[in-house]
Design an enzyme around this catalytic site. Sequence first.
Site, PDB file in Angstrom:
ATOM      1  N   ARG A  51      23.644   9.312  29.927  1.00  0.00           N
ATOM      2  CA  ARG A  51      22.820   9.725  31.055  1.00  0.00           C
ATOM      3  C   ARG A  51      22.570  11.228  30.983  1.00  0.00           C
ATOM      4  O   ARG A  51      23.502  12.033  31.006  1.00  0.00           O
ATOM      5  CB  ARG A  51      23.486   9.372  32.387  1.00  0.00           C
ATOM      6  N   SER A  65      27.589  12.907  51.549  1.00  0.00           N
ATOM      7  CA  SER A  65      28.522  11.809  51.803  1.00  0.00           C
ATOM      8  C   SER A  65      29.950  12.200  51.452  1.00  0.00           C
ATOM      9  O   SER A  65      30.898  11.876  52.179  1.00  0.00           O
ATOM     10  CB  SER A  65      28.098  10.579  51.000  1.00  0.00           C
ATOM     11  N   GLN A  73      35.560   6.279  44.984  1.00  0.00           N
ATOM     12  CA  GLN A  73      35.765   5.743  43.638  1.00  0.00           C
ATOM     13  C   GLN A  73      36.209   6.865  42.705  1.00  0.00           C
ATOM     14  O   GLN A  73      35.478   7.831  42.502  1.00  0.00           O
ATOM     15  CB  GLN A  73      34.458   5.134  43.104  1.00  0.00           C
ATOM     16  N   GLY A  92      31.410   8.679  35.736  1.00  0.00           N
ATOM     17  CA  GLY A  92      31.447   9.294  37.057  1.00  0.00           C
ATOM     18  C   GLY A  92      30.992  10.743  37.084  1.00  0.00           C
ATOM     19  O   GLY A  92      31.368  11.488  37.994  1.00  0.00           O
ATOM     20  N   GLU A  93      30.165  11.137  36.097  1.00  0.00           N
ATOM     21  CA  GLU A  93      29.721  12.539  36.074  1.00  0.00           C
ATOM     22  C   GLU A  93      28.913  12.892  37.318  1.00  0.00           C
ATOM     23  O   GLU A  93      28.995  14.017  37.811  1.00  0.00           O
ATOM     24  CB  GLU A  93      28.899  12.818  34.813  1.00  0.00           C
ATOM     25  N   ARG A  94      28.132  11.956  37.843  1.00  0.00           N
ATOM     26  CA  ARG A  94      27.331  12.249  39.035  1.00  0.00           C
ATOM     27  C   ARG A  94      28.245  12.578  40.214  1.00  0.00           C
ATOM     28  O   ARG A  94      27.975  13.500  40.987  1.00  0.00           O
ATOM     29  CB  ARG A  94      26.427  11.057  39.356  1.00  0.00           C
ATOM     30  N   ARG A  95      29.342  11.832  40.363  1.00  0.00           N
ATOM     31  CA  ARG A  95      30.298  12.102  41.442  1.00  0.00           C
ATOM     32  C   ARG A  95      30.958  13.474  41.261  1.00  0.00           C
ATOM     33  O   ARG A  95      31.176  14.209  42.225  1.00  0.00           O
ATOM     34  CB  ARG A  95      31.369  11.005  41.471  1.00  0.00           C
ATOM     35  N   GLU A 126      28.965   1.298  32.036  1.00  0.00           N
ATOM     36  CA  GLU A 126      28.981   1.685  33.450  1.00  0.00           C
ATOM     37  C   GLU A 126      27.578   2.020  33.940  1.00  0.00           C
ATOM     38  O   GLU A 126      27.142   1.565  34.990  1.00  0.00           O
ATOM     39  CB  GLU A 126      29.897   2.891  33.648  1.00  0.00           C
ATOM     40  N   ASN A 127      26.854   2.801  33.151  1.00  0.00           N
ATOM     41  CA  ASN A 127      25.528   3.235  33.574  1.00  0.00           C
ATOM     42  C   ASN A 127      24.522   2.097  33.579  1.00  0.00           C
ATOM     43  O   ASN A 127      23.660   2.014  34.455  1.00  0.00           O
ATOM     44  CB  ASN A 127      25.040   4.378  32.685  1.00  0.00           C
TER      45      ASN A 127
END
Length: 292
Positions: A51, A65, A73, A92-95, A126-127
Amino acid sequence: MSEDTSRNRLGRGLAALIGDIDRPAPTQAPVPTADRTVPVEFISPNPRNPRRTFADAELEDLSASLKQHGIVQPVVVRPSKTAPGRYEIIAGERRWRAAQRAGLTNIPVIIRDVDDRMALELAIVENVQRADLNPVEEALGYQQLIDEHEYVQSDLAQIIGKSRSHVANTLRLLKLPQNIRDMLVDGSLSAGHARTLVTAEDPTTLAQKIIRDGLSVRQAEALAQKGADKPASASAKHVPDEKDADTRALEQLLSNVIGLNVTVNHREKGGEVRISYKTLEQLDDLCRRLQR
């Protein structure tokens, strides 16, 4: 990579490795337990993450959020190869990015000690499952596994839970010129439209016409066959018997594997696969292949 090795590796189940951390969970399913919390500055993004695009608006929404609820998560990481005490993101890079925007100093992580191949595989799975990749990123991820780790398309299909034809058709998008890929990335073109452009004489002109006139995939297929400079006829709007790009790609894939001409005729209920041969020797060879 041998077939037995692939089966054994796949048979372990991706859920066992990532703990179902990024799949949509039933309402009452427990949240995976983090191994520990780690300062955000001790975590680095994976430079090989398939991604590449992170929409600013999405990061802002997620950041808001996280300010209110924190990270539910955990981020999946692996120990850094070069810096003791640091970690590299698997999933989980976006998180992680949103957590920094939200001003969080520590985030929960699940630690998995996996090699480069498995880390890339988990990131792609995952993506893809979360539909976070655009079609070009998905294709580049598949190609990376093929080039660097000797995967074959059948392995990829098993790993991501898609058909082999889906993998083949996604990889075909990499044959498109960069300006068409950019249209896929920004959402101007769908993957279905883009597949019709792979064999077009002038893909750029046809892509612009698709966007300008709001053509359907079937209309785009008809135009690609006739030439992008010809106007779409009334009959091009309704091509009930025309095979779509996926079916034609599947025919080509089977023909390449078998070495004979293969046609696939899919109907509303069932269909047929027809294999054409010219000599008895070809027929004998086909029979031997099927018996094996």
